[in-house]
Design a protein around this motif. Structure first.
Motif, PDB file in Angstrom:
ATOM      1  N   ILE A   1       0.827  -0.957  -0.019  1.00 51.87           N
ATOM      2  CA  ILE A   1       0.062   0.002  -0.048  1.00 51.87           C
ATOM      3  C   ILE A   1       0.986   1.255   0.051  1.00 51.87           C
ATOM      4  CG2 ILE A   1      -1.736   1.310   1.204  1.00 51.87           C
ATOM      5  CD1 ILE A   1      -2.671  -1.326   2.252  1.00 51.87           C
ATOM      6  N   ASP A   2       2.027   1.561   0.823  1.00 55.45           N
ATOM      7  CA  ASP A   2       2.832   2.391   0.894  1.00 55.45           C
ATOM      8  C   ASP A   2       3.416   2.668  -0.199  1.00 55.45           C
ATOM      9  OD1 ASP A   2       1.887   2.945   3.463  1.00 55.45           O
ATOM     10  OD2 ASP A   2       3.511   2.122   4.498  1.00 55.45           O
ATOM     11  N   ARG A   3       3.952   1.683  -1.168  1.00 59.69           N
ATOM     12  CA  ARG A   3       4.366   1.707  -2.245  1.00 59.69           C
ATOM     13  C   ARG A   3       3.548   2.175  -3.396  1.00 59.69           C
ATOM     14  NH1 ARG A   3       9.629  -2.380  -3.133  1.00 59.69           N
ATOM     15  NH2 ARG A   3      10.511  -2.398  -0.909  1.00 59.69           N
ATOM     16  N   GLY A   4       2.385   2.279  -3.192  1.00 62.18           N
ATOM     17  CA  GLY A   4       1.438   2.778  -4.217  1.00 62.18           C
ATOM     18  C   GLY A   4       1.393   1.631  -5.439  1.00 62.18           C
ATOM     19  N   LEU A   5       1.668   0.332  -5.067  1.00 64.29           N
ATOM     20  CA  LEU A   5       1.798  -0.554  -6.235  1.00 64.29           C
ATOM     21  C   LEU A   5       0.170  -0.901  -6.786  1.00 64.29           C
ATOM     22  CD1 LEU A   5       4.189  -3.166  -4.773  1.00 64.29           C
ATOM     23  CD2 LEU A   5       4.725  -1.298  -6.346  1.00 64.29           C
ATOM     24  N   ASP A   6      -0.147  -0.582  -8.006  1.00 64.13           N
ATOM     25  CA  ASP A   6      -1.215  -0.753  -8.533  1.00 64.13           C
ATOM     26  C   ASP A   6      -1.183  -2.211  -9.093  1.00 64.13           C
ATOM     27  OD1 ASP A   6      -3.747  -0.618  -9.779  1.00 64.13           O
ATOM     28  OD2 ASP A   6      -2.999   0.431 -11.559  1.00 64.13           O
ATOM     29  N   ILE A   7      -1.831  -3.191  -8.024  1.00 63.13           N
ATOM     30  CA  ILE A   7      -1.614  -4.661  -8.244  1.00 63.13           C
ATOM     31  C   ILE A   7      -2.792  -5.364  -7.948  1.00 63.13           C
ATOM     32  CG2 ILE A   7       0.675  -4.658  -8.642  1.00 63.13           C
ATOM     33  CD1 ILE A   7       0.680  -6.023  -5.701  1.00 63.13           C
ATOM     34  N   THR A   8      -3.040  -6.440  -8.503  1.00 65.56           N
ATOM     35  CA  THR A   8      -4.054  -7.472  -7.841  1.00 65.56           C
ATOM     36  C   THR A   8      -3.377  -8.652  -7.754  1.00 65.56           C
ATOM     37  OG1 THR A   8      -4.996  -8.042 -10.012  1.00 65.56           O
ATOM     38  CG2 THR A   8      -6.041  -6.475  -8.835  1.00 65.56           C
ATOM     39  N   PHE A   9      -3.421  -9.481  -6.475  1.00 61.65           N
ATOM     40  CA  PHE A   9      -3.254 -10.768  -6.587  1.00 61.65           C
ATOM     41  C   PHE A   9      -3.961 -11.972  -5.851  1.00 61.65           C
ATOM     42  CE2 PHE A   9      -2.204  -8.237  -2.849  1.00 61.65           C
ATOM     43  CZ  PHE A   9      -2.150  -9.137  -1.784  1.00 61.65           C
ATOM     44  N   GLY A  10      -3.487 -13.165  -6.124  1.00 58.27           N
ATOM     45  CA  GLY A  10      -4.316 -14.297  -5.328  1.00 58.27           C
ATOM     46  C   GLY A  10      -3.148 -14.810  -4.408  1.00 58.27           C
TER      47      GLY A  10
ATOM     48  N   GLU B   1      -9.687  -7.712  10.343  1.00 60.20           N
ATOM     49  CA  GLU B   1      -8.402  -6.681  10.076  1.00 60.20           C
ATOM     50  C   GLU B   1      -7.338  -7.186   8.881  1.00 60.20           C
ATOM     51  OE1 GLU B   1      -4.883  -3.892  12.471  1.00 60.20           O
ATOM     52  OE2 GLU B   1      -5.820  -5.870  13.448  1.00 60.20           O
ATOM     53  N   VAL B   2      -7.273  -8.271   8.971  1.00 55.11           N
ATOM     54  CA  VAL B   2      -6.392  -8.973   8.145  1.00 55.11           C
ATOM     55  C   VAL B   2      -6.792  -8.802   6.703  1.00 55.11           C
ATOM     56  CG1 VAL B   2      -5.424 -11.299   7.093  1.00 55.11           C
ATOM     57  CG2 VAL B   2      -5.121 -10.515   9.444  1.00 55.11           C
ATOM     58  N   LEU B   3      -8.153  -9.213   6.500  1.00 48.32           N
ATOM     59  CA  LEU B   3      -9.011  -9.034   5.161  1.00 48.32           C
ATOM     60  C   LEU B   3      -9.070  -7.612   4.786  1.00 48.32           C
ATOM     61  CD1 LEU B   3     -11.877 -11.619   5.872  1.00 48.32           C
ATOM     62  CD2 LEU B   3     -10.049 -11.882   4.252  1.00 48.32           C
ATOM     63  N   ARG B   4      -9.269  -6.649   5.604  1.00 46.98           N
ATOM     64  CA  ARG B   4      -9.231  -5.350   5.103  1.00 46.98           C
ATOM     65  C   ARG B   4      -8.148  -4.946   4.502  1.00 46.98           C
ATOM     66  NH1 ARG B   4     -10.259  -3.579   9.928  1.00 46.98           N
ATOM     67  NH2 ARG B   4     -12.539  -3.732   9.683  1.00 46.98           N
ATOM     68  N   TYR B   5      -6.641  -5.396   5.067  1.00 49.35           N
ATOM     69  CA  TYR B   5      -5.515  -4.773   4.678  1.00 49.35           C
ATOM     70  C   TYR B   5      -5.173  -5.778   3.492  1.00 49.35           C
ATOM     71  CZ  TYR B   5      -3.929  -1.684   7.931  1.00 49.35           C
ATOM     72  OH  TYR B   5      -3.635  -0.476   8.905  1.00 49.35           O
ATOM     73  N   LEU B   6      -5.760  -7.057   3.213  1.00 53.43           N
ATOM     74  CA  LEU B   6      -5.373  -7.694   2.078  1.00 53.43           C
ATOM     75  C   LEU B   6      -6.254  -7.037   0.830  1.00 53.43           C
ATOM     76  CD1 LEU B   6      -5.736 -11.319   3.555  1.00 53.43           C
ATOM     77  CD2 LEU B   6      -3.616 -10.557   2.193  1.00 53.43           C
ATOM     78  N   LYS B   7      -7.621  -6.717   0.984  1.00 55.23           N
ATOM     79  CA  LYS B   7      -8.253  -6.198   0.237  1.00 55.23           C
ATOM     80  C   LYS B   7      -7.715  -4.721  -0.469  1.00 55.23           C
ATOM     81  CE  LYS B   7     -12.094  -5.441  -2.297  1.00 55.23           C
ATOM     82  NZ  LYS B   7     -12.320  -6.190  -3.520  1.00 55.23           N
ATOM     83  N   LYS B   8      -7.100  -4.055   0.542  1.00 52.93           N
ATOM     84  CA  LYS B   8      -6.755  -2.756   0.439  1.00 52.93           C
ATOM     85  C   LYS B   8      -5.339  -2.876  -0.642  1.00 52.93           C
ATOM     86  CE  LYS B   8      -5.780   1.803   2.362  1.00 52.93           C
ATOM     87  NZ  LYS B   8      -5.740   2.369   3.337  1.00 52.93           N
ATOM     88  N   ALA B   9      -4.641  -3.883  -0.315  1.00 53.68           N
ATOM     89  CA  ALA B   9      -3.238  -4.282  -0.983  1.00 53.68           C
ATOM     90  C   ALA B   9      -3.484  -4.792  -2.341  1.00 53.68           C
ATOM     91  CB  ALA B   9      -2.404  -5.061  -0.056  1.00 53.68           C
TER      92      ALA B   9
END
Length: 242
Positions: free
Chosen positions: A28-37, A48-56
């Motif tokens: 998130i901090d690096r601003g990487l525009d990615i999606t992943f599985g 909390e973990v799901l919230r951060y995973l989704k945001k990342a």
């Protein structure tokens, strides 16, 4: 290489919470525009973990459930997960807009026929996007293989035919080779009767809701594939008949 979508090929990316949050925050901090599985343990997941995973950028998580019998989970696999909590984790994952995949395994030494049927019944209760069933496979170099060899359960010596997608290479006092094959077929057929779509590899089952979401995303992005359009056409046709 301008790659924007990829998978973490790791058996359990979602493990210790501190590490997962640090990874997500760095993305998130690096601003990487990615999606992943990725894959994860159901006992390591919370909001909390799901919230951060989704945001990342996480779009899918695979969970190794393996069995629908708590006895098999605790006494044979020593997996350390609770099936009721796991069911809630699948619900939470979907609520956060992340697709979920469930892995199951049948033919586990010590598993009974009734417990194999219990696994099928439990699998249907999960709000999973996709479900995959495999046959317990004692690959050389594992403790599982040593146990099977020591007990005389191995039926095949040719390792080139070892394949959890359909090969049955052991027979135990708990389940015969024929019973495992029958259970494997029942698992897939029961899901198909419930409207799930079986992929070409014969092991992964796709839910209709997942296919609809996938098709809509493909149409919106312009990546239109024939199989998605065909599915939508059939779906609309069936709806019109109701």
């Amino acid at each position: 290489y301008k790659v924007k979508d990829f998978d973490f090929v790791d058996s359990e990316l979602v493990g210790p919470k501190k590490w997962v949050l640090e990874l997500c925050k760095e993305i998130i901090d690096r601003g990487l525009d990615i999606t992943f599985g990725c894959n994860g343990r159901s006992d390591m997941i919370d909001k909390e973990v799901l919230r951060y995973l989704k945001k990342a950028g996480c779009v899918s998580i695979g969970y190794g459930v393996e069995s629908g019998s708590q006895r098999v989970i605790d006494e044979i696999l020593h997996k350390g997960i609770n099936l009721e909590q796991t069911r809630k984790v699948f619900e939470m994952t979907m609520r956060f807009g992340i697709e979920s995949h469930a892995w199951f395994m049948i033919g586990i030494p010590g598993e009974t026929w009734d417990e194999m049927m219990q696994t099928i019944k439990y699998a249907k209760t999960l709000n999973a996007s996709t479900v995959e069933v495999n046959i317990a496979m004692p690959y050389p170099g594992t403790e599982f293989y040593d146990i099977c060899k020591r007990n005389g359960w191995l039926l095949v010596d040719d390792f080139s035919v070892y394949n959890e997608k359909g090969a049955i290479v052991i027979e135990t006092p708990y389940l015969s080779r024929k019973q495992v094959k029958k259970g494997f077929d029942i698992f897939r057929e029961s899901f198909k009767k419930s409207g799930w779509i079986l992929t070409k590899d014969g092991n992964t089952l796709l839910s209709k809701k997942y296919l609809i979401r996938k098709a809509i995303k493909k149409v919106i992005s312009g990546e239109i594939k024939r199989e998605y359009l065909s599915f939508l056409k059939k779906l609309i046709t069936n709806i019109m008949k109701i």
